[in-house]
Scaffold this motif. Structure first.
Motif, PDB file in Angstrom:
ATOM      1  N   ASP A  58       2.080   1.769  -3.379  1.00  0.00           N
ATOM      2  CA  ASP A  58       1.036   2.357  -4.291  1.00  0.00           C
ATOM      3  C   ASP A  58       0.700   3.882  -4.083  1.00  0.00           C
ATOM      4  O   ASP A  58       0.432   4.299  -5.039  1.00  0.00           O
ATOM      5  CB  ASP A  58      -0.399   1.487  -3.869  1.00  0.00           C
ATOM      6  CG  ASP A  58      -0.342   0.172  -4.540  1.00  0.00           C
ATOM      7  OD1 ASP A  58       0.647  -0.105  -5.378  1.00  0.00           O
ATOM      8  OD2 ASP A  58      -1.239  -0.769  -3.943  1.00  0.00           O
ATOM      9  N   LYS A 108      -6.845  -6.631  -5.218  1.00  0.00           N
ATOM     10  CA  LYS A 108      -7.147  -5.473  -5.988  1.00  0.00           C
ATOM     11  C   LYS A 108      -6.535  -5.583  -7.461  1.00  0.00           C
ATOM     12  O   LYS A 108      -5.746  -6.294  -7.959  1.00  0.00           O
ATOM     13  CB  LYS A 108      -6.469  -4.241  -5.246  1.00  0.00           C
ATOM     14  CG  LYS A 108      -6.813  -3.830  -3.897  1.00  0.00           C
ATOM     15  CD  LYS A 108      -6.322  -2.680  -3.512  1.00  0.00           C
ATOM     16  CE  LYS A 108      -6.743  -2.016  -2.076  1.00  0.00           C
ATOM     17  NZ  LYS A 108      -5.876  -0.951  -1.640  1.00  0.00           N
ATOM     18  N   GLY A 130       1.213   6.206  -6.775  1.00  0.00           N
ATOM     19  CA  GLY A 130       0.197   6.925  -7.123  1.00  0.00           C
ATOM     20  C   GLY A 130       0.552   8.572  -7.304  1.00  0.00           C
ATOM     21  O   GLY A 130       0.121   9.260  -8.077  1.00  0.00           O
ATOM     22  N   GLY A 149      -4.960  -4.140 -10.714  1.00  0.00           N
ATOM     23  CA  GLY A 149      -4.080  -3.206 -10.974  1.00  0.00           C
ATOM     24  C   GLY A 149      -4.061  -2.483 -12.315  1.00  0.00           C
ATOM     25  O   GLY A 149      -4.682  -2.976 -13.144  1.00  0.00           O
ATOM     26  N   MET A 206      -7.625   0.382  -6.558  1.00  0.00           N
ATOM     27  CA  MET A 206      -6.588  -0.273  -7.462  1.00  0.00           C
ATOM     28  C   MET A 206      -5.331  -0.290  -7.010  1.00  0.00           C
ATOM     29  O   MET A 206      -4.937   0.334  -5.989  1.00  0.00           O
ATOM     30  CB  MET A 206      -6.533   0.283  -8.921  1.00  0.00           C
ATOM     31  CG  MET A 206      -7.964   0.113  -9.558  1.00  0.00           C
ATOM     32  SD  MET A 206      -7.739   0.982 -11.350  1.00  0.00           S
ATOM     33  CE  MET A 206      -6.600  -0.213 -12.330  1.00  0.00           C
ATOM     34  N   SER A 207      -4.394  -1.129  -7.530  1.00  0.00           N
ATOM     35  CA  SER A 207      -2.774  -1.209  -6.939  1.00  0.00           C
ATOM     36  C   SER A 207      -2.057  -0.816  -8.401  1.00  0.00           C
ATOM     37  O   SER A 207      -2.851  -0.910  -9.346  1.00  0.00           O
ATOM     38  CB  SER A 207      -2.500  -2.585  -6.395  1.00  0.00           C
ATOM     39  OG  SER A 207      -1.363  -2.616  -6.046  1.00  0.00           O
ATOM     40  N   LEU A 208      -0.843  -0.622  -8.171  1.00  0.00           N
ATOM     41  CA  LEU A 208       0.132  -0.400  -9.291  1.00  0.00           C
ATOM     42  C   LEU A 208       0.019  -1.649 -10.106  1.00  0.00           C
ATOM     43  O   LEU A 208       0.056  -1.891 -11.398  1.00  0.00           O
ATOM     44  CB  LEU A 208       1.290  -0.033  -8.890  1.00  0.00           C
ATOM     45  CG  LEU A 208       1.494   1.347  -8.112  1.00  0.00           C
ATOM     46  CD1 LEU A 208       2.898   1.433  -7.717  1.00  0.00           C
ATOM     47  CD2 LEU A 208       1.317   2.476  -9.390  1.00  0.00           C
ATOM     48  N   ARG A 245       0.772  -1.237  -0.112  1.00  0.00           N
ATOM     49  CA  ARG A 245      -0.124   0.078  -0.157  1.00  0.00           C
ATOM     50  C   ARG A 245       0.752   1.174   0.146  1.00  0.00           C
ATOM     51  O   ARG A 245       0.590   2.419  -0.594  1.00  0.00           O
ATOM     52  CB  ARG A 245      -0.748   0.070   1.195  1.00  0.00           C
ATOM     53  CG  ARG A 245      -1.917   1.269   1.236  1.00  0.00           C
ATOM     54  CD  ARG A 245      -2.698   1.169   0.075  1.00  0.00           C
ATOM     55  NE  ARG A 245      -3.309   2.644   0.035  1.00  0.00           N
ATOM     56  CZ  ARG A 245      -3.861   3.338  -1.226  1.00  0.00           C
ATOM     57  NH1 ARG A 245      -3.414   2.811  -2.103  1.00  0.00           N
ATOM     58  NH2 ARG A 245      -4.400   4.506  -0.902  1.00  0.00           N
ATOM     59  N   GLN A 262      -5.689   6.576 -14.167  1.00  0.00           N
ATOM     60  CA  GLN A 262      -5.822   5.509 -13.015  1.00  0.00           C
ATOM     61  C   GLN A 262      -4.858   5.437 -11.839  1.00  0.00           C
ATOM     62  O   GLN A 262      -4.997   4.858 -10.771  1.00  0.00           O
ATOM     63  CB  GLN A 262      -5.657   3.951 -13.790  1.00  0.00           C
ATOM     64  CG  GLN A 262      -6.504   3.655 -14.780  1.00  0.00           C
ATOM     65  CD  GLN A 262      -6.106   2.206 -15.401  1.00  0.00           C
ATOM     66  OE1 GLN A 262      -5.978   1.294 -14.781  1.00  0.00           O
ATOM     67  NE2 GLN A 262      -6.376   2.481 -16.723  1.00  0.00           N
ATOM     68  N   VAL A 293      -5.247   4.509  -7.761  1.00  0.00           N
ATOM     69  CA  VAL A 293      -4.263   3.801  -6.957  1.00  0.00           C
ATOM     70  C   VAL A 293      -4.336   4.550  -5.617  1.00  0.00           C
ATOM     71  O   VAL A 293      -4.068   3.715  -4.505  1.00  0.00           O
ATOM     72  CB  VAL A 293      -3.043   3.775  -7.770  1.00  0.00           C
ATOM     73  CG1 VAL A 293      -1.880   3.286  -6.726  1.00  0.00           C
ATOM     74  CG2 VAL A 293      -3.045   2.704  -8.958  1.00  0.00           C
TER      75      VAL A 293
END
Length: 472
Positions: A283, A418, A287, A420, A391-393, A280, A382, A386
């Motif tokens: 991310d 999640k 992000g 990505g 979402m995640s990378l 996280r 997106q 993130v």
């Protein structure tokens, strides 16, 4: 696993106390100088004492089992303020006593007595205040994140009633009981709503976006519910069983606990809290960097989109995220305004199977859209998904609502993490993959072998693919 999440909270309390203790040590010297009106410097002796404090305080906290990490932690796991604060006061007093006794035996004259008193009072006050604020705000903060687990309690009414009662009393477990599921013919005896019967369990998991199922049932009914347990396993849902063992084909089996209740747990997704936190944090950092890059490139992308075709700049669509949670995904618009209506007319030219839509030289894509897709610049917005945690990378491909409606149970497993921006499918030559089952296999491969290092590997492969302009 739920007990690991509990352990993470306990360790985070200890880490917080140690960091605050180190900070108040330095603050105490400043306050002492203000009170005395002189300028005692932070000499070598103070540095040695600070190192000793950084070691002594967590040992004392563990020794007095302040947060349930001591030798008798199985009996004293509650993290309520009434349980924490008295033990914290005793632990700090004991650590301070050991510290001052050591200084007396060492016969050092450098450490000021006034400093010691200021440090003791400041440290105790700050720790008590921090625990109060932390405990009061922790539940609200975690409820906004995926750290909070949504669970369904399933089993026989009498056992379900006892388990729900225990879980309701132990709110430090950070779980949200959605409702209960019972064997056929049994009435609900608990304080939570009855959602349905065991045969409805997979549909109820999807409907309520559940993360875990906790099963508590008499031995004689184990065979009766085994098919439903396996169906949950196929979906990638974490299962906690209060008794007995099943031969799972996918999930990893482990002995864990929910509070003080021992369970056998099958998890097909890694649930190590430290790795989840690390992912996280990566991310969030990614992000933020991605949004800065998006802002800079938007100076050129936005006018190009507006001049190329009528319509807005951003494309927003509902996608299905972790365990069925819906969210809006954002992209730079690459298609004409009536793209969704035209899609129905193009279904006979779909290059994928019926589960997904993909078409080479899609006539709905604009001239600028082709460039944005080729360079993956269309996906820059997106990074907002993130940053907000939808979402995640790196993860699985986020499906549309109509795709998920066609899923079989084993397809649902790809939603157990999640989605990505990138993933195994994206870096494995997705233009050459036309079978949806192959996409699922790649997603499951990612889930089964997930680690922070795998995420970094996929990120680097994604950057390499974008530079080479491959895989689109």
């Amino acid at each position: 696993m739920l007990d690991k999440r509990m352990k993470f909270i306990q360790v985070s309390f200890v880490v917080m106390d140690v960091l605050l203790t180190v900070a108040t040590f330095r603050l105490a010297l400043v306050l002492r100088n203000l009170i005395k009106g002189d300028t005692t410097s932070f000499s070598t002796e103070y540095w040695i004492m600070l190192a000793a404090v950084a070691v002594l305080w967590p040992i004392s906290i563990m020794l007095f089992n302040v947060y349930g990490l001591g030798s008798n932690s199985r009996k004293k796991e509650k993290l309520s303020l009434t349980a924490i604060l008295p033990k914290l006061i005793v632990a700090v007093c004991f650590a301070f006593l050991v510290c001052t006794t050591s200084l007396y035996l060492a016969k050092t004259q450098v450490i000021s007595r006034a400093f010691l008193m200021v440090f003791f009072v400041t440290n105790l006050g700050v720790l008590l205040m921090a625990n109060f604020v932390y405990k009061m705000s922790l539940r609200k903060l975690l409820k906004r994140t995926s750290f909070y687990r949504r669970i369904i309690v399933a089993g026989s009414p009498d056992k379900v009633k006892k388990l729900v009662k225990y879980l309701n009393k132990n709110n430090e477990l950070f779980i949200d009981i959605i409702g209960t599921v019972h064997l056929n013919g049994y009435e609900d005896l608990s304080s939570k709503p009855k959602l349905g019967e065991f045969e409805d369990l997979p549909e109820l998991i999807i409907k309520h976006s559940a993360d875990d199922v906790v099963v508590t049932i008499p031995y004689e009914h184990l065979k009766e519910i085994e098919p439903y347990i396996h169906r949950c396993e196929a979906m990638g849902i974490t299962i906690h069983l209060v008794m007995d063992v099943y031969d799972m084909k996918i999930a990893k089996t482990g002995v864990s606990s929910i509070g003080v209740i021992p369970t056998l747990t099958w998890a097909s997704v890694s649930l190590d809290p430290w790795q989840i936190v690390a992912k996280r944090l990566i991310d969030i950092l990614g992000g933020l960097i991605g949004l800065i890059l998006t802002g800079v490139l938007s100076i050129f992308i936005v006018p190009a989109i507006l001049l190329d075709s009528p319509g807005g700049v951003l494309f927003r669509q509902v996608r299905v995220g972790k365990n069925g949670r819906n969210f809006y995904i954002y992209k730079f618009r690459t298609m004409c305004n009536n793209a969704e209506a035209l899609k129905k007319k193009l279904m006979d030219k779909n290059e994928m199977d019926d589960m997904m839509f993909k078409m080479k030289d899609d006539p709905r894509v604009t001239r600028v859209g082709k460039f944005l897709r080729k360079t993956s610049l269309d996906e820059l917005p997106q990074f907002w998904n993130v940053l907000t945690g939808d979402m995640s990378l790196v993860g699985t491909r986020p499906p549309t609502l109509d795709e998920v409606e066609k899923y079989d149970l084993h397809h649902w497993r790809r939603l157990s993490v999640k989605p990505g921006i990138s993933g195994m499918w994206q870096v494995s030559g997705r233009n050459e993959i036309t079978d949806f089952e192959d996409v699922v296999k790649l997603d499951v491969q990612y889930i089964d072998s997930w680690s922070i290092w795998l995420d970094f590997s996929i990120i680097f492969k994604t950057i390499h693919a974008i530079v080479k302009r491959s895989g689109r």
